[in-house]
Write a protein that holds these residues in place. Structure first.
Motif, short mmCIF file in Angstrom:
data_model
loop_
_atom_site.label_atom_id
_atom_site.label_comp_id
_atom_site.label_asym_id
_atom_site.label_seq_id
_atom_site.Cartn_x
_atom_site.Cartn_y
_atom_site.Cartn_z
N PHE A 161 1.06 -1.21 -0.23
CA PHE A 161 -0.16 -0.11 0.32
C PHE A 161 1.34 1.33 0.20
CE2 PHE A 161 0.18 -0.88 4.69
CZ PHE A 161 0.59 0.04 4.92
N LEU A 162 2.06 1.55 0.27
CA LEU A 162 3.32 2.76 0.13
C LEU A 162 3.68 2.30 -1.26
CD1 LEU A 162 4.65 1.90 3.80
CD2 LEU A 162 3.24 3.59 3.10
N LYS A 163 3.46 1.50 -1.83
CA LYS A 163 3.59 1.83 -3.59
C LYS A 163 3.39 3.51 -4.53
CE LYS A 163 5.05 -2.10 -6.10
NZ LYS A 163 5.44 -3.41 -7.01
N PRO A 164 4.23 3.91 -4.39
CA PRO A 164 3.62 4.98 -5.36
C PRO A 164 3.13 4.90 -6.34
CG PRO A 164 5.61 5.38 -4.60
CD PRO A 164 5.49 3.97 -4.89
N TYR A 165 2.48 5.42 -6.74
CA TYR A 165 1.30 5.16 -8.02
C TYR A 165 2.54 5.68 -9.08
CZ TYR A 165 -3.58 4.57 -6.27
OH TYR A 165 -4.08 3.44 -5.56
N HIS A 166 1.88 5.59 -10.48
CA HIS A 166 3.45 5.91 -12.00
C HIS A 166 2.50 7.46 -11.94
CE1 HIS A 166 5.89 5.51 -15.18
NE2 HIS A 166 4.03 6.27 -15.70
N THR A 167 3.98 7.67 -12.09
CA THR A 167 4.12 9.15 -12.69
C THR A 167 5.59 9.29 -13.56
OG1 THR A 167 3.62 11.84 -12.82
CG2 THR A 167 5.17 10.09 -11.37
N ASN A 168 5.30 9.92 -15.34
CA ASN A 168 6.07 10.27 -15.85
C ASN A 168 7.63 11.00 -15.44
OD1 ASN A 168 4.25 8.91 -18.25
ND2 ASN A 168 4.07 11.02 -18.92
N LYS B 295 -7.89 11.36 -1.36
CA LYS B 295 -7.36 10.59 -1.89
C LYS B 295 -6.79 11.25 -3.12
CE LYS B 295 -12.77 13.17 -1.72
NZ LYS B 295 -13.78 14.56 -1.97
N LEU B 296 -5.29 11.57 -1.65
CA LEU B 296 -4.00 11.99 -2.38
C LEU B 296 -3.53 10.74 -3.16
CD1 LEU B 296 -3.37 14.39 0.33
CD2 LEU B 296 -3.64 15.00 -2.12
N LYS B 297 -2.82 10.87 -4.19
CA LYS B 297 -1.93 9.94 -4.62
C LYS B 297 -0.38 9.88 -4.47
CE LYS B 297 -5.38 7.40 -7.29
NZ LYS B 297 -6.30 6.23 -6.45
N ASN B 298 -0.57 9.12 -3.81
CA ASN B 298 0.74 8.57 -3.39
C ASN B 298 2.00 8.78 -4.86
OD1 ASN B 298 3.85 8.04 -2.72
ND2 ASN B 298 3.53 6.28 -2.40
N ILE B 299 3.32 9.82 -4.90
CA ILE B 299 4.37 9.63 -6.23
C ILE B 299 5.18 9.30 -5.83
CG2 ILE B 299 2.44 10.58 -7.87
CD1 ILE B 299 3.93 13.00 -7.12
N HIS B 300 5.69 8.67 -5.01
CA HIS B 300 7.11 8.98 -4.39
C HIS B 300 7.40 8.85 -3.04
CE1 HIS B 300 11.35 10.01 -4.02
NE2 HIS B 300 11.62 9.46 -5.14
N ILE B 301 8.66 7.67 -2.96
CA ILE B 301 8.96 7.79 -1.70
C ILE B 301 10.37 7.38 -1.58
CG2 ILE B 301 8.96 4.83 -1.95
CD1 ILE B 301 7.47 4.63 0.22
N ASN B 302 10.81 7.97 -0.55
CA ASN B 302 11.82 7.91 -0.24
C ASN B 302 12.44 7.54 1.38
OD1 ASN B 302 15.24 7.91 -0.63
ND2 ASN B 302 14.76 9.98 1.42
N ALA B 303 13.66 6.55 1.29
CA ALA B 303 13.36 6.00 2.92
C ALA B 303 14.65 6.70 3.37
CB ALA B 303 14.39 4.46 3.04
N ASN B 304 14.62 7.56 4.56
CA ASN B 304 15.03 8.27 4.91
C ASN B 304 16.73 8.18 6.24
OD1 ASN B 304 16.82 10.20 7.05
ND2 ASN B 304 15.19 12.19 6.59
N ILE C 112 -3.03 11.37 -12.99
CA ILE C 112 -1.91 10.17 -12.55
C ILE C 112 -2.39 8.99 -13.17
CG2 ILE C 112 -1.23 9.11 -10.38
CD1 ILE C 112 0.48 11.39 -11.12
N LYS C 113 -1.96 7.74 -13.69
CA LYS C 113 -1.94 6.43 -14.29
C LYS C 113 -2.98 6.05 -13.06
CE LYS C 113 0.23 6.75 -18.05
NZ LYS C 113 1.39 5.73 -18.65
N ASN C 114 -3.62 5.25 -12.66
CA ASN C 114 -4.24 4.36 -11.46
C ASN C 114 -3.67 3.70 -11.91
OD1 ASN C 114 -5.72 3.68 -9.24
ND2 ASN C 114 -7.69 3.06 -10.29
N LYS C 115 -2.57 3.04 -12.55
CA LYS C 115 -1.75 1.25 -11.44
C LYS C 115 -0.17 2.25 -11.12
CE LYS C 115 1.40 2.41 -16.11
NZ LYS C 115 1.81 1.70 -17.46
N LYS C 116 -0.14 1.23 -10.06
CA LYS C 116 0.68 1.54 -9.28
C LYS C 116 2.51 1.02 -10.69
CE LYS C 116 -0.99 1.63 -5.86
NZ LYS C 116 -0.45 0.31 -3.82
#
Length: 260
Positions: free
Chosen positions: A5-12, A194-203, A229-233
């Motif tokens: 569930f923490l995997k971002p959605y795809h963005t170009n 309703k926000l979409k996760n598009i990036h993640i980083n481990a500090n 945003i595309k509706n795919k991870k």
């Protein structure tokens, strides 16, 4: 290993840009947001505003409102004393270390005019204390906002307020601390927002437990009603070369994997 569930959605990839330092204080966002943003609200400032500074270079019409009750006169006196002593005892001195001595001057020049820093603590509900403010009150009637949150664990108290102000937000940057203990809270937030996760980083200032879960993660979430945003991870691997950098330069880089 992080839950899916923490995997971002795809963005170009062409939409992604890093603003701020190539270390702690820099963040990856969607560049489409920059010229559509009127205001950055920064919750948690310390002595690091490289993100805000670079954002404003791209969008000179934007303004900054920062909230941090800890960055007061005592903070700056302690910081100057520490930096001065460190400089004296260092055998090798570089330009950046000298410039750090004058960080307060940089602060005074940046937070003036339309950019303001308030000595207020972000809270979920105000008491009678005058140095407190809620996210809703900080936002007020403003719209098209980038909300940046790094408040050392108090982020979990204000997640409902973030969702409450969804329509006014373009983008949210948030650091989740003590993730191992708060995974359920983050899962609930992700499932409800309703926000979409598009990036993640481990500090990498935080540790990684025996299950591969980082102590601190940074997430970028976008308003999909304003930016398509595309509706795919995504299938990207993190960190992303050229965009993500270690928060602590001398620390070990943390590679993120997800459950499938």
């Amino acid at each position: 290993m992080l839950p899916n569930f923490l995997k971002p959605y795809h963005t170009n990839f062409s939409n992604l840009i890093r603003l701020g330092r190539k270390s702690d204080g820099g963040y990856v966002i969607d560049k489409r947001v920059i010229n559509k943003t009127n205001l950055i609200i920064t919750c948690g400032l310390e002595a690091e505003w490289s993100f805000e500074n670079q954002f404003q270079k791209y969008n000179k019409n934007s303004k900054i409102l920062a909230f941090d009750h800890t960055v007061d006169k005592k903070f700056w006196l302690n910081r100057f004393s520490r930096d001065f002593i460190s400089l004296i005892f260092l055998k090798r001195v570089n330009l950046n270390q000298i410039l750090e001595l004058f960080k307060f001057v940089e602060y005074l020049f940046f937070f003036r005019g339309k950019n303001k820093h308030f000595l207020k603590k972000i809270v979920s509900k105000k008491t009678n204390n005058n140095n407190q403010i809620t996210i809703t009150d900080a936002i007020g009637n403003n719209t098209n906002i980038v909300l940046k949150i790094d408040i050392e664990g108090d982020e979990y108290k204000i997640l409902k307020e973030i969702n409450k102000n969804f329509d006014k937000l373009n983008l949210v940057i948030i650091e989740f601390h003590n993730l191992q203990k708060n995974l359920k809270k983050v899962k609930n937030f992700i499932s409800q927002t309703k926000l979409k996760n598009i990036h993640i980083n481990a500090n990498n200032y935080g540790m990684v437990d025996e299950f591969g879960i980082p102590q601190v993660i940074e997430m970028t979430l976008i308003n999909p009603n304003k930016f398509k945003i595309k509706n795919k991870k995504t299938r990207r691997k993190y960190p992303i070369k050229g965009l993500d950098f270690k928060n602590r330069k001398r620390g070990k880089e943390i590679h993120i994997t997800f459950d499938e």
